[in-house]
Design a protein around this motif. Structure first.
Motif, PDB file in Angstrom:
ATOM      1  N   LEU A 171       5.994  -2.900  -4.512  1.00 19.85           N
ATOM      2  CA  LEU A 171       4.918  -3.103  -5.486  1.00 19.85           C
ATOM      3  C   LEU A 171       3.628  -3.239  -4.694  1.00 19.85           C
ATOM      4  CD1 LEU A 171       6.806  -5.693  -7.732  1.00 19.85           C
ATOM      5  CD2 LEU A 171       6.670  -3.204  -8.034  1.00 19.85           C
ATOM      6  N   ALA A 176       0.589  -3.512 -10.089  1.00 21.08           N
ATOM      7  CA  ALA A 176       2.008  -3.180 -10.043  1.00 21.08           C
ATOM      8  C   ALA A 176       2.865  -4.445 -10.099  1.00 21.08           C
ATOM      9  CB  ALA A 176       2.320  -2.394  -8.769  1.00 21.08           C
ATOM     10  N   CYS A 180       5.344  -5.196 -13.244  1.00 17.72           N
ATOM     11  CA  CYS A 180       6.778  -5.310 -12.981  1.00 17.72           C
ATOM     12  C   CYS A 180       7.301  -6.675 -13.411  1.00 17.72           C
ATOM     13  CB  CYS A 180       7.052  -5.077 -11.497  1.00 17.72           C
ATOM     14  SG  CYS A 180       8.812  -5.002 -11.101  1.00 17.72           S
TER      15      CYS A 180
END
Length: 325
Positions: A171, A176, A180
């Motif tokens: 990530l 990100a 996630c």
């Protein structure tokens, strides 16, 4: 052919990784299995307790987790600075929380005198333990193996319980990481196991909500430390309250029986991440389908590939869902 795990980890680019393990042989971690007529819900408790136990041993923080019926998700943060700051004795004591070590390390842990001829061997063992205590593969091994043994004992069988390799994704930026985390913590809602995040058993979001009601943050999870500033402590650079609102609103938006919109309070964090609301919903609901490799902006993705000497830029097309800030 699968690549060695070490070729997928670049701590130079990011300390955050999304890991996923799935069971085999149509096995169940939890819930009612119509094929066997058994209820395996208690196994989720095994997994959660082991996850939280490992946070006390490894120099790896858990940012998010969700234990589902036949798989589990983790968002991990590798803290190399912490493990390097540990003394040799600290390293050995941490390792002994999980393993017996050797006679030599047991002797060292007790403060006994180490013979000169054994010093080099001891230093090698300590260096090995130090490396393993910040290694995602060792973290996942220490999570999955005990659960597999317990499940096999309960099922009175042998063989694989988990798939041979756990899935690992880098990530590469804060967008990100948060996307996630939300994807992981909303797994029970998308699977219709729970109706709200705070009712999602065996997830990190439930621990965070429970602690937040007391004005605290769970010690076993990586903390939210607010906006970036000088001398900022280790943690996720967002407000916990903003994150909880964002996850709650996202959970409502992906359920058919709830109002499907994200209000202005939750939009603030999306503005900071430069992610349109429509993109956010798509990312969180389809994360597993959209991203099969590293997750981040195209620029961060390129740096990651360069540092790992990757000639081919697989999965770069998915970078369009994470716009550059």
């Amino acid at each position: 052919m699968p690549r060695p795990r070490r070729t997928l980890i670049s701590l130079e680019d990011t300390a955050y990784y999304h890991c996923c393990s799935r069971v085999v042989r149509r096995a169940f971690l939890c819930g009612y299995d119509k094929y066997t007529g058994k209820d395996y819900d208690h196994r989720r408790d095994w997994v959660e307790k082991q996850i939280l136990k490992l946070t006390e041993v490894f120099s790896i923080d858990v940012a998010a987790y969700a234990v589902m019926s036949n798989h589990l998700h983790l968002v991990l943060h590798v803290d190399v600075g912490q493990v390097n700051a540990w003394s040799d004795r600290d390293v050995v004591l941490q390792w002994h929380k999980l393993f017996n070590g050797t006679g030599l390390t047991q002797k060292f842990a007790k403060g006994e005198v180490i013979e000169e001829y054994a010093v080099a061997q001891l230093k090698h063992l300590i260096a090995t333990y130090r490396s393993r205590l910040s290694d995602i593969s060792w973290f996942m091994r220490c999570l999955n193996e005990p659960i597999a043994r317990q499940a096999n004992l309960e099922d009175n069988c042998t063989g694989h319980f988990w798939e041979g390799r756990f899935k690992s994704q880098a990530l590469l930026d804060e967008a990100a990481v948060l996307a996630c985390m939300a994807y992981v913590e909303l797994n029970p809602i998308r699977a219709q196991i729970a109706s709200t995040p705070e009712q999602s058993d065996f997830t990190s979001i439930k621990l965070r909500v429970k602690a937040a009601l007391l004005g605290e943050q769970p010690k076993s999870l990586l903390s939210f430390v607010g906006n970036e500033r000088a001398n900022q402590p280790k943690g996720i650079a967002f407000s916990l309250q903003d994150y909880l609102v964002l996850v709650d609103e996202t959970g409502r938006a992906i359920r058919d029986d709830k109002r499907g919109a994200i209000d202005s309070k939750a939009s603030d964090i999306l503005d900071r991440l430069n992610i349109p609301t429509a993109n956010w919903i798509k990312i969180v609901t389809e994360f597993g389908q959209l991203f099969h490799g590293p997750v981040g902006t195209l620029q961060e993705f390129s740096h990651y590939c360069e540092h790992l000497n990757k000639r081919r830029r697989h999965f770069s097309s998915s970078c369009r869902y994470i716009p550059t800030s």
